[in-house]
Design a protein around this motif. Structure first.
Motif, PDB file in Angstrom:
ATOM      1  N   ASP A   1       0.882  -1.170   0.000  1.00 56.58           N
ATOM      2  CA  ASP A   1       0.000   0.000   0.000  1.00 56.58           C
ATOM      3  C   ASP A   1       0.914   1.212   0.000  1.00 56.58           C
ATOM      4  OD1 ASP A   1      -2.156   1.771   0.231  1.00 56.58           O
ATOM      5  OD2 ASP A   1      -2.236   1.559   2.398  1.00 56.58           O
ATOM      6  N   GLN A   2       1.314   1.648   1.160  1.00 50.09           N
ATOM      7  CA  GLN A   2       2.245   2.766   1.274  1.00 50.09           C
ATOM      8  C   GLN A   2       3.569   2.427   0.584  1.00 50.09           C
ATOM      9  OE1 GLN A   2       1.563   5.810   2.364  1.00 50.09           O
ATOM     10  NE2 GLN A   2       3.634   6.485   1.908  1.00 50.09           N
TER      11      GLN A   2
ATOM     12  N   GLU B   1      -5.008   9.307  -7.525  1.00 49.11           N
ATOM     13  CA  GLU B   1      -6.449   9.081  -7.504  1.00 49.11           C
ATOM     14  C   GLU B   1      -7.191  10.049  -8.407  1.00 49.11           C
ATOM     15  OE1 GLU B   1      -7.667   9.088  -3.407  1.00 49.11           O
ATOM     16  OE2 GLU B   1      -7.175   6.982  -3.203  1.00 49.11           O
ATOM     17  N   TYR B   2      -6.478  10.837  -9.168  1.00 48.18           N
ATOM     18  CA  TYR B   2      -7.114  11.776 -10.089  1.00 48.18           C
ATOM     19  C   TYR B   2      -6.948  11.302 -11.516  1.00 48.18           C
ATOM     20  CZ  TYR B   2      -7.709  15.425  -6.563  1.00 48.18           C
ATOM     21  OH  TYR B   2      -8.097  16.133  -5.474  1.00 48.18           O
TER      22      TYR B   2
ATOM     23  N   ASP C   1      -0.563  10.015 -16.185  1.00 51.28           N
ATOM     24  CA  ASP C   1      -0.289   8.943 -17.148  1.00 51.28           C
ATOM     25  C   ASP C   1       1.080   8.318 -16.871  1.00 51.28           C
ATOM     26  OD1 ASP C   1      -2.682   9.411 -18.525  1.00 51.28           O
ATOM     27  OD2 ASP C   1      -1.719  10.703 -20.009  1.00 51.28           O
ATOM     28  N   HIS C   2       2.058   9.171 -16.608  1.00 51.13           N
ATOM     29  CA  HIS C   2       3.404   8.699 -16.296  1.00 51.13           C
ATOM     30  C   HIS C   2       3.376   7.814 -15.046  1.00 51.13           C
ATOM     31  CE1 HIS C   2       7.745   8.692 -16.022  1.00 51.13           C
ATOM     32  NE2 HIS C   2       7.691   9.222 -14.816  1.00 51.13           N
ATOM     33  N   LEU C   3       2.657   8.255 -14.015  1.00 49.70           N
ATOM     34  CA  LEU C   3       2.528   7.463 -12.792  1.00 49.70           C
ATOM     35  C   LEU C   3       1.820   6.141 -13.069  1.00 49.70           C
ATOM     36  CD1 LEU C   3       1.674  10.203 -10.151  1.00 49.70           C
ATOM     37  CD2 LEU C   3       3.779   8.846 -10.298  1.00 49.70           C
ATOM     38  N   TRP C   4       0.803   6.162 -13.942  1.00 49.56           N
ATOM     39  CA  TRP C   4       0.079   4.944 -14.283  1.00 49.56           C
ATOM     40  C   TRP C   4       1.010   3.909 -14.903  1.00 49.56           C
ATOM     41  CZ3 TRP C   4      -4.015   1.977 -13.614  1.00 49.56           C
ATOM     42  CH2 TRP C   4      -4.264   0.970 -14.542  1.00 49.56           C
TER      43      TRP C   4
ATOM     44  N   LEU D   1      -3.176  -3.245  -2.240  1.00 52.65           N
ATOM     45  CA  LEU D   1      -4.315  -2.368  -1.979  1.00 52.65           C
ATOM     46  C   LEU D   1      -4.458  -1.315  -3.059  1.00 52.65           C
ATOM     47  CD1 LEU D   1      -3.714  -1.926   1.831  1.00 52.65           C
ATOM     48  CD2 LEU D   1      -5.575  -3.182   0.755  1.00 52.65           C
ATOM     49  N   GLY D   2      -5.641  -1.243  -3.634  1.00 55.74           N
ATOM     50  CA  GLY D   2      -5.993  -0.170  -4.566  1.00 55.74           C
ATOM     51  C   GLY D   2      -5.130  -0.119  -5.810  1.00 55.74           C
ATOM     52  N   ARG D   3      -4.989   1.081  -6.346  1.00 56.11           N
ATOM     53  CA  ARG D   3      -4.152   1.376  -7.509  1.00 56.11           C
ATOM     54  C   ARG D   3      -4.485   0.558  -8.743  1.00 56.11           C
ATOM     55  NH1 ARG D   3      -1.753   6.136  -6.417  1.00 56.11           N
ATOM     56  NH2 ARG D   3      -1.586   6.259  -4.183  1.00 56.11           N
ATOM     57  N   CYS D   4      -5.750   0.136  -8.866  1.00 52.31           N
ATOM     58  CA  CYS D   4      -6.226  -0.634 -10.026  1.00 52.31           C
ATOM     59  C   CYS D   4      -5.499  -1.966 -10.184  1.00 52.31           C
ATOM     60  CB  CYS D   4      -6.109   0.176 -11.321  1.00 52.31           C
ATOM     61  SG  CYS D   4      -6.985   1.736 -11.313  1.00 52.31           S
ATOM     62  N   ALA D   5      -4.938  -2.484  -9.099  1.00 54.31           N
ATOM     63  CA  ALA D   5      -4.175  -3.733  -9.163  1.00 54.31           C
ATOM     64  C   ALA D   5      -5.028  -4.885  -9.668  1.00 54.31           C
ATOM     65  CB  ALA D   5      -3.580  -4.062  -7.797  1.00 54.31           C
TER      66      ALA D   5
END
Length: 192
Positions: A33-34, A56-57, A78-81, A100-104
């Motif tokens: 997660d973190q 998250e944006y 996009d770069h972060l994605w 956790l999260g991040r579209c995993a």
């Protein structure tokens, strides 16, 4: 052989983070997660706070991109994605884990033996939790919940073209407000 991975998507304030960490502890596997945010920050050069917030944006579209950080055809988001996707794939390749999260759930849909979960609870319980656990002000916690969930849903929709929170997109959806944190942990550990 594909590693077994649990991905947890969650409504803000539902206890999904706690459920993920406790499930990983019970199974004696890593939980990301973190740590995922730290990896993204290190590789992108952005601060952890920026990665956490901007992750998250959904990027703006159209001419606004020119004013909001578009470089080489990619927004910062996009770069972060792209980095996030690679890091999640690498973590899942290393061994069993909880992410956790991040579209995993979407990222790993074809490359890991994935159990995808969505954790939710009713608004009143989530509002009470963010006041008690996270120290949110008691004024309008519902607005904070709606705003955070709206951002998560928008981000998820933008990058996956799939509806965040739609039970059909997950193997299991658990109401932590009704079941409780520990029962959710037990269920996920048993399904692992």
């Amino acid at each position: 052989m594909k590693n077994r991975v649990i991905t947890i998507s969650r409504e803000f304030g539902s206890g999904g983070r706690t459920i993920g960490r406790e499930t990983a502890r019970k199974l004696n596997i890593p939980c990301y997660d973190q740590e995922l945010i730290q990896h993204l920050a290190a590789e992108s050069g952005f601060t952890e706070e920026y990665v956490k917030e901007q992750g998250e944006y959904a990027p703006y579209s159209g001419w606004l991109n020119a004013l909001t950080g578009r470089t080489n055809g990619l927004t910062n988001q996009d770069h972060l994605w792209v980095l996030q996707r690679r890091i999640i794939l690498d973590l899942a390749e290393k061994g069993p884990c909880v992410i956790l999260g991040r579209c995993a759930d979407y990222i790993l849909r074809d490359s890991a033996d994935c159990l995808t979960a969505f954790i939710h609870a009713d608004m009143a319980r989530r509002a009470r939790r963010i006041v008690e656990v996270y120290g949110q002000r008691e004024e309008a916690p519902e607005k904070r919940l709606r705003d955070k969930d709206k951002r998560r849903a928008s981000y998820y929709q933008f990058y996956t073209d799939t509806a965040w929170g739609d039970a059909r997109n997950y193997h299991i959806a658990l109401d932590s407000g009704v079941l409780g944190i520990q029962r959710c942990v037990d269920i996920l550990a048993q399904l692992f």
